[in-house]
Structure formats: C-alpha cells, structure tokens
Design a protein around this motif. Structure first.
Motif, PDB file in Angstrom:
ATOM      1  N   LYS A 154       5.573   4.369   1.700  1.00 52.89           N
ATOM      2  CA  LYS A 154       6.268   5.667   1.793  1.00 52.89           C
ATOM      3  C   LYS A 154       6.766   5.966   3.205  1.00 52.89           C
ATOM      4  O   LYS A 154       7.731   6.692   3.382  1.00 52.89           O
ATOM      5  CB  LYS A 154       5.312   6.794   1.379  1.00 52.89           C
ATOM      6  CG  LYS A 154       5.270   7.056  -0.102  1.00 52.89           C
ATOM      7  CD  LYS A 154       4.332   8.212  -0.360  1.00 52.89           C
ATOM      8  CE  LYS A 154       4.678   8.928  -1.643  1.00 52.89           C
ATOM      9  NZ  LYS A 154       3.722   9.995  -1.943  1.00 52.89           N
ATOM     10  N   ARG A 155       6.086   5.411   4.205  1.00 54.08           N
ATOM     11  CA  ARG A 155       6.436   5.734   5.596  1.00 54.08           C
ATOM     12  C   ARG A 155       7.708   5.031   6.053  1.00 54.08           C
ATOM     13  O   ARG A 155       8.346   5.456   6.994  1.00 54.08           O
ATOM     14  CB  ARG A 155       5.269   5.374   6.519  1.00 54.08           C
ATOM     15  CG  ARG A 155       4.054   6.199   6.198  1.00 54.08           C
ATOM     16  CD  ARG A 155       3.346   6.849   7.341  1.00 54.08           C
ATOM     17  NE  ARG A 155       3.791   6.568   8.673  1.00 54.08           N
ATOM     18  CZ  ARG A 155       2.983   6.143   9.626  1.00 54.08           C
ATOM     19  NH1 ARG A 155       1.718   5.905   9.367  1.00 54.08           N
ATOM     20  NH2 ARG A 155       3.442   5.979  10.845  1.00 54.08           N
ATOM     21  N   GLU A 192       0.665   4.362   0.627  1.00 52.50           N
ATOM     22  CA  GLU A 192       0.693   5.290   1.768  1.00 52.50           C
ATOM     23  C   GLU A 192       1.492   4.701   2.935  1.00 52.50           C
ATOM     24  O   GLU A 192       2.066   5.427   3.739  1.00 52.50           O
ATOM     25  CB  GLU A 192      -0.726   5.701   2.188  1.00 52.50           C
ATOM     26  CG  GLU A 192      -1.570   4.609   2.848  1.00 52.50           C
ATOM     27  CD  GLU A 192      -2.303   3.695   1.858  1.00 52.50           C
ATOM     28  OE1 GLU A 192      -1.926   3.671   0.655  1.00 52.50           O
ATOM     29  OE2 GLU A 192      -3.235   2.982   2.298  1.00 52.50           O
ATOM     30  N   LYS A 215       0.852  -1.191   0.000  1.00 47.69           N
ATOM     31  CA  LYS A 215       0.000   0.000   0.000  1.00 47.69           C
ATOM     32  C   LYS A 215       0.884   1.236   0.000  1.00 47.69           C
ATOM     33  O   LYS A 215       1.628   1.473   0.963  1.00 47.69           O
ATOM     34  CB  LYS A 215      -0.918   0.003   1.228  1.00 47.69           C
ATOM     35  CG  LYS A 215      -1.972  -1.097   1.180  1.00 47.69           C
ATOM     36  CD  LYS A 215      -2.929  -1.011   2.339  1.00 47.69           C
ATOM     37  CE  LYS A 215      -4.053  -2.032   2.166  1.00 47.69           C
ATOM     38  NZ  LYS A 215      -4.898  -2.139   3.365  1.00 47.69           N
ATOM     39  N   CYS A 275       5.586   6.863  -5.067  1.00 48.84           N
ATOM     40  CA  CYS A 275       5.352   5.448  -4.817  1.00 48.84           C
ATOM     41  C   CYS A 275       4.045   5.069  -5.504  1.00 48.84           C
ATOM     42  O   CYS A 275       2.965   5.385  -5.024  1.00 48.84           O
ATOM     43  CB  CYS A 275       5.290   5.167  -3.319  1.00 48.84           C
ATOM     44  SG  CYS A 275       4.982   3.417  -2.962  1.00 48.84           S
TER      45      CYS A 275
END
Lengths: 164, 136
Positions: free
Chosen positions: A43-44, A40, A38, A57
């Motif tokens: 990216k973390r 989101e 996923k 991404c």
C-alpha cells in the motif's frame, strides 16, 4: 529486444505476447519480496500517480490464493484489479493472473515477477504475458515500433531514419 | 497495471482504434511517408509494390482511426497525417511509464526505511547476544 529506458526503468517486448519491465533496487531481494507481498508495505508504494491512493490490498499468499487491489482518486474515481497466485518461491519468484475490473486490453494477463540479487542490488523483472498478441501489441509494441512512444516531436526524425 | 491510464469509454475506444490501426507495418510506413507531407494514393502505392485498391484499404483503416484525413480534391484526394490520435496514444504510454516510475521511486524510499529498520534490528539482537554471553 526493443527497449526504452527512462531512468532505471526498462520496458521492452519479449516473444509474441509479453512485455518485460526491469528495474534495479539498492536492497536485498528479501526486502523486495516483502514489499511485493505484505499488504501494509504494498500500500505504501503501489499507489499510482499523484491523487491516487491504494484503498484495498488483500493478499492470500499461497498457490491458488487470490489478491485484490483497489485504488481511489481524490476526485472519487475508483479502479480495481485482482487475480490468483499460480507459483510462489519465497524471495525469488511470484506468478499470478491479472485482470482489471475495466480492462483497457482484451482478456487478461499472467504476471511473473522474478527477484535476482547480486552485489547488494536486486533486479526485479516483471513479465506480463497477455492472452493475445493483439492485446500485447495494443499495450506496447505497435506504438513503440512506430515511434509514438518516443514523443510526437521526435516521430518525424525516427520515421525518416527507419523508413526513408 | 492500469491506474492513471484509466480512461472514459470514448477515449478508450479511440485508443483501441488507434493502436489496432498502428499494428500493421504497411500502415505505419504510410504514416511515416505522410510525416514528410501529403501524398496521393498513387504516390503512396509506389514504394510498397502494392495495388492501389490494397493501399486504399489501408487508407480507409487509417482514416477511420482518425490518423489521416483525405483532401476534397476529387482527382487526387491527397492524404495527410492527423497528429491528434498519435499524440493521445503517446500520452497514454507516457502516463503508463510515469506511473510505474512514481511507484518505484516510492519503493526506493520504502526500501531505505526497511534497510534502516533491519540494521537496527540486527544491532539490537547482537547487543542482546553479547549481554547473554556476558551473563554466562
């Protein structure tokens, strides 16, 4: 298999053209699979060393679908990579091609990520298979064998033991 | 994954040369011998049961990669280990590892957050279920 362990991360070689990276996570594998697929969430954590941010991404999670990652350094440097998904088994397995925009090894690679859960711990095993033995060796094997990966300060001792 | 390991063209070329020079077991054994101190071609050839020309060929590869240097003494031309390229190759690998360790430590934190969210989500659903049951 030759391995080197730092903390919980293990990196080793497998066969002629592959390197294998193994790490245990204290979470169910569904969450690991989400963290890998996923955007989101990816990216973390997939940001790289200090100073780098994941700026792009894009993931089209289907066989034949492509992904594209880009990073930007605070000083303005950029780098990117991408590939195509070849196999997807939800919560279990991902296989995709990998190619860096400015690759430091010749050709590309195929990356298989397996998620195995047992007793609440998920082991993520990433196998990177390079196009050639030379590329793999360039990334890992030769310096590992010669002890370079262990640090030059320890090279003397290691080489003396292995070759004396 | 290559971020944090991306290098300028010259540096990348140098690493290519270093790694390919290191890919051969005889050349690694020569380096291992040179860790103990400088040696002549004859001295290096002895333990390998190889001809001096064959050893000289390996030495040229190592010299081009900057991994060894040759003395000026015309007779002996002793070989000596050069530390810099090895140190750079080592640094590159350490950065590769550190890079992934940093990623995975961030992922550990993210997973804790996701687990907590998951836990709260389940708790809410259970409460809703109970309420539905109670109404019936």
């Amino acid at each position: 298999m030759l391995t080197k362990e730092t903390g919980k991360l293990k990196i080793g070689e497998s066969g002629d053209r592959s390197l294998v990276m193994t790490r245990e996570f204290n979470a169910p594998r569904k969450l690991l699979f989400d963290a890998w697929t996923k955007p989101e969430l990816v990216k973390r954590w997939l940001a790289g060393p200090d100073g780098w941010t994941m700026t792009v991404c894009e993931i089209d999670l289907q066989v034949g679908g492509s992904y594209r990652y880009e990073w930007t350094h605070e000083k303005g440097n950029r780098m990117g990579m991408g590939g195509v998904y070849r196999e997807i088994v939800p919560n279990e397995l991902l296989t995709a091609t990998e190619k860096f925009d400015e690759s430091w090894y010749p050709g590309g690679a195929i990356v298989t990520t397996a998620f195995r859960e047992g007793g609440g711990v998920t082991t993520v095993e990433t196998t990177v298979t390079y196009d050639s033995k030379e590329a793999r060796d360039g990334v890992l094997r030769s310096p590992m064998e010669s002890g370079v990966a262990l640090g030059y300060d320890r090279l003397e001792k290691l080489l003396a033991e292995n070759f004396a | 994954m290559g971020y944090g390991t991306q290098l300028g063209g010259t540096m990348a070329q140098q690493l290519d040369t270093t790694f390919s020079a290191l890919a051969d077991p005889t050349r690694r054994a020569i380096l291992a011998r040179l860790v103990q101190g400088e040696a002549s071609v004859q001295e290096l050839a002895e333990p390998f049961a190889m001809s001096q020309p064959a050893i000289s060929k390996h030495l040229r590869v190592l010299e081009r990669a900057g991994l060894i240097s040759r003395g000026r003494d015309a007779q002996r031309r002793p070989c000596r280990l050069e530390a810099q390229p090895l140190a750079e190759a080592n640094e590159w690998l350490e950065r590769y590892r550190e890079c992934w360790e940093q990623n995975f430590q961030r992922l550990d934190a993210l997973l804790e957050e996701l687990k907590a969210q998951d836990g709260r989500g389940k708790a809410v659903k259970t409460r809703q279920k109970r309420r539905t049951h109670a109404r019936r």
